[in-house]
Scaffold this active site. Structure first.
Site, PDB file in Angstrom:
ATOM      1  N   ALA A 108       3.768  -5.743   2.745  1.00 38.43           N
ATOM      2  CA  ALA A 108       5.054  -5.068   2.519  1.00 38.43           C
ATOM      3  C   ALA A 108       5.746  -4.790   3.854  1.00 38.43           C
ATOM      4  CB  ALA A 108       4.826  -3.762   1.763  1.00 38.43           C
ATOM      5  N   GLY A 116       5.638   6.266  10.667  1.00 42.44           N
ATOM      6  CA  GLY A 116       5.481   5.431   9.476  1.00 42.44           C
ATOM      7  C   GLY A 116       5.371   3.956   9.808  1.00 42.44           C
ATOM      8  N   LYS A 148       0.089  -4.409   5.084  1.00 47.25           N
ATOM      9  CA  LYS A 148       0.568  -5.370   6.082  1.00 47.25           C
ATOM     10  C   LYS A 148       1.600  -6.317   5.484  1.00 47.25           C
ATOM     11  CE  LYS A 148      -3.840  -4.959   8.425  1.00 47.25           C
ATOM     12  NZ  LYS A 148      -3.401  -3.821   9.244  1.00 47.25           N
ATOM     13  N   ASN A 152       0.822  -1.214   0.000  1.00 50.79           N
ATOM     14  CA  ASN A 152       0.000   0.000   0.000  1.00 50.79           C
ATOM     15  C   ASN A 152       0.851   1.257   0.000  1.00 50.79           C
ATOM     16  OD1 ASN A 152      -2.413  -1.413   0.141  1.00 50.79           O
ATOM     17  ND2 ASN A 152      -2.644  -1.167   2.357  1.00 50.79           N
ATOM     18  N   ASP A 177       0.796   4.471   1.933  1.00 54.96           N
ATOM     19  CA  ASP A 177       0.167   5.004   3.148  1.00 54.96           C
ATOM     20  C   ASP A 177       0.168   6.529   3.131  1.00 54.96           C
ATOM     21  OD1 ASP A 177      -0.243   2.457   4.085  1.00 54.96           O
ATOM     22  OD2 ASP A 177       1.200   2.583   5.744  1.00 54.96           O
ATOM     23  N   ASP A 225       4.058   6.482  16.853  1.00 55.98           N
ATOM     24  CA  ASP A 225       3.161   5.976  15.808  1.00 55.98           C
ATOM     25  C   ASP A 225       3.160   4.450  15.895  1.00 55.98           C
ATOM     26  OD1 ASP A 225       1.781   5.297  13.518  1.00 55.98           O
ATOM     27  OD2 ASP A 225       3.043   6.444  12.147  1.00 55.98           O
ATOM     28  N   GLY A 227       2.306  -4.442  14.697  1.00 55.84           N
ATOM     29  CA  GLY A 227       1.983  -5.880  14.630  1.00 55.84           C
ATOM     30  C   GLY A 227       2.673  -6.535  13.443  1.00 55.84           C
ATOM     31  N   ASP A 228       2.778  -5.797  12.339  1.00 52.02           N
ATOM     32  CA  ASP A 228       3.469  -6.330  11.159  1.00 52.02           C
ATOM     33  C   ASP A 228       4.960  -6.501  11.459  1.00 52.02           C
ATOM     34  OD1 ASP A 228       1.002  -5.970   9.883  1.00 52.02           O
ATOM     35  OD2 ASP A 228       1.559  -3.962   9.208  1.00 52.02           O
TER      36      ASP A 228
HETATM   37  O1  RIB Z   1      -0.782  -2.703   9.658  1.00 54.51           O
HETATM   38  C1  RIB Z   1      -0.578  -1.407   9.177  1.00 54.51           C
HETATM   39  C2  RIB Z   1      -0.912  -1.336   7.714  1.00 54.51           C
HETATM   40  O2  RIB Z   1      -2.293  -1.581   7.534  1.00 54.51           O
HETATM   41  C3  RIB Z   1      -0.662   0.000   7.067  1.00 54.51           C
HETATM   42  O3  RIB Z   1       0.637   0.148   6.569  1.00 54.51           O
HETATM   43  C4  RIB Z   1      -1.771   0.097   6.013  1.00 54.51           C
HETATM   44  O4  RIB Z   1      -1.306   0.161   4.712  1.00 54.51           O
HETATM   45  C5  RIB Z   1      -2.678  -1.105   6.253  1.00 54.51           C
HETATM   46  O5  RIB Z   1      -2.463  -2.124   5.369  1.00 54.51           O
END
Ligand code: RIB
Length: 292
Positions: A41, A273, A39, A10, A12, A232, A237-238
């Site tokens: 990337a 970010g 999530k 995505n 963002d 931020d 979680g990612d």
């Molecule tokens: O988990 C965060 C992500 O959720 C963001 O980067 C956004 O693009 C959404 O996919």
């Protein structure tokens, strides 16, 4: 071994706001920035920066060339990512003064590619890992193909949709959930976390830490969160999932992987970010050396 990731990419758009918007409210943002997200990337960059060999599968539109350049700069192999006529997926993200967020995504290219998007998994080897999240098409098909080849499948059930979870569950080795998703899933299945039909669960609970559960033995490990001042929390979680996967892929124990992932997420939330905020393996090691 390698980590394959059929994941969203995505763009963002991040808006700093004094508070999260209420229904019907018009709010003035104090700042805007654009960065790498999705999530998928985010997890790929987190895992690659933590030292894993990562091949990303997915799709972007003509407007997404820079997202692939940024992922490649982080060490992610992106040459299998497809180009679609649909524009790159994007997210509008509102971040308040307490570092909490609200996210709205538009799927775009993430759901526009055909089944060829997971075709490169034919080159994966037993023992490799497949990462999946609920932001692309073909999750269940890719999970089944990976399972048949002997890959570990780690699925992040986000954004949470019960139907999507049920479709991949038979192929999942590690199910990653946040606290809200874990509550929704156990309520829907009418069982405790230990009874969810997957070998392992990874549950992140923000400042309350994270836990890893092996369902066959009932073994539970708890990793406290490191205390930091977040700016931020988008993508935390990612970050946790990507670094946990990288550590397990390297042969670390679940306990060691949890600790590395917690350290990485603690660093990541102190930076603005999502994908662009993922720490390197050296930064994680340095943080752990300083925090005992
Ligand atoms: O988990 C965060 C992500 O959720 C963001 O980067 C956004 O693009 C959404 O996919």
């Amino acid at each position: 071994m390698a980590i394959w990731n059929l994941g969203s990419i995505n763009i963002d758009h991040v808006y700093a706001v004094p508070h999260l918007p209420a229904p019907g409210e018009t709010l003035t943002a104090t700042a805007h920035s654009m960065g790498l997200g999705g999530k998928g990337a985010n997890q790929s960059v987190a895992a690659a920066r933590a030292g894993a060999q990562v091949v990303h599968l997915g799709a972007v539109g003509a407007d997404g060339a820079w997202t692939l350049e940024r992922m490649a700069a982080a060490g992610v192999t992106v040459d299998k990512v497809l180009r679609t006529a649909a524009p790159t997926g994007h997210a509008n993200i509102y971040v308040d003064a307490a570092a909490e967020n609200v996210i709205v995504i538009l799927r775009g290219a993430n759901w526009a590619a055909g089944p060829e998007v997971f075709g490169p998994l034919a080159a994966a080897a037993a023992g490799d890992t497949l990462l999946l999240q609920n932001e692309t098409a073909y999750q269940a098909e890719a999970a089944a193909a990976a399972g048949a080849r002997g890959l570990r499948v780690m699925y992040s059930a986000a954004p949470f949709e019960l139907g999507a979870v049920r479709a991949v569950l038979p192929h999942v080795s590690v199910l990653a959930l946040n606290a809200g998703e874990a509550a929704e899933l156990t309520r829907a299945l009418g069982c405790g976390l230990e009874e969810v039909p997957v070998p392992e669960l990874l549950v992140t609970r923000g400042s309350a830490g994270a836990e890893w559960i092996e369902t066959a033995t009932g073994t539970r490990l708890h990793q406290p969160a490191f205390r930091v001042t977040p700016v931020d929390t988008t993508g935390a979680g990612d970050c946790f999932a990507g670094v946990f996967a990288a550590a397990r892929d390297r042969g670390e124990t679940p306990a060691a992987a949890l600790r590395e992932a917690a350290a990485a997420a603690a660093i990541q939330v102190t930076r603005p970010g999502a994908g662009d905020a993922m720490p390197s393996r050296d930064e994680i090691a340095d943080f752990l050396a300083r925090h005992g």
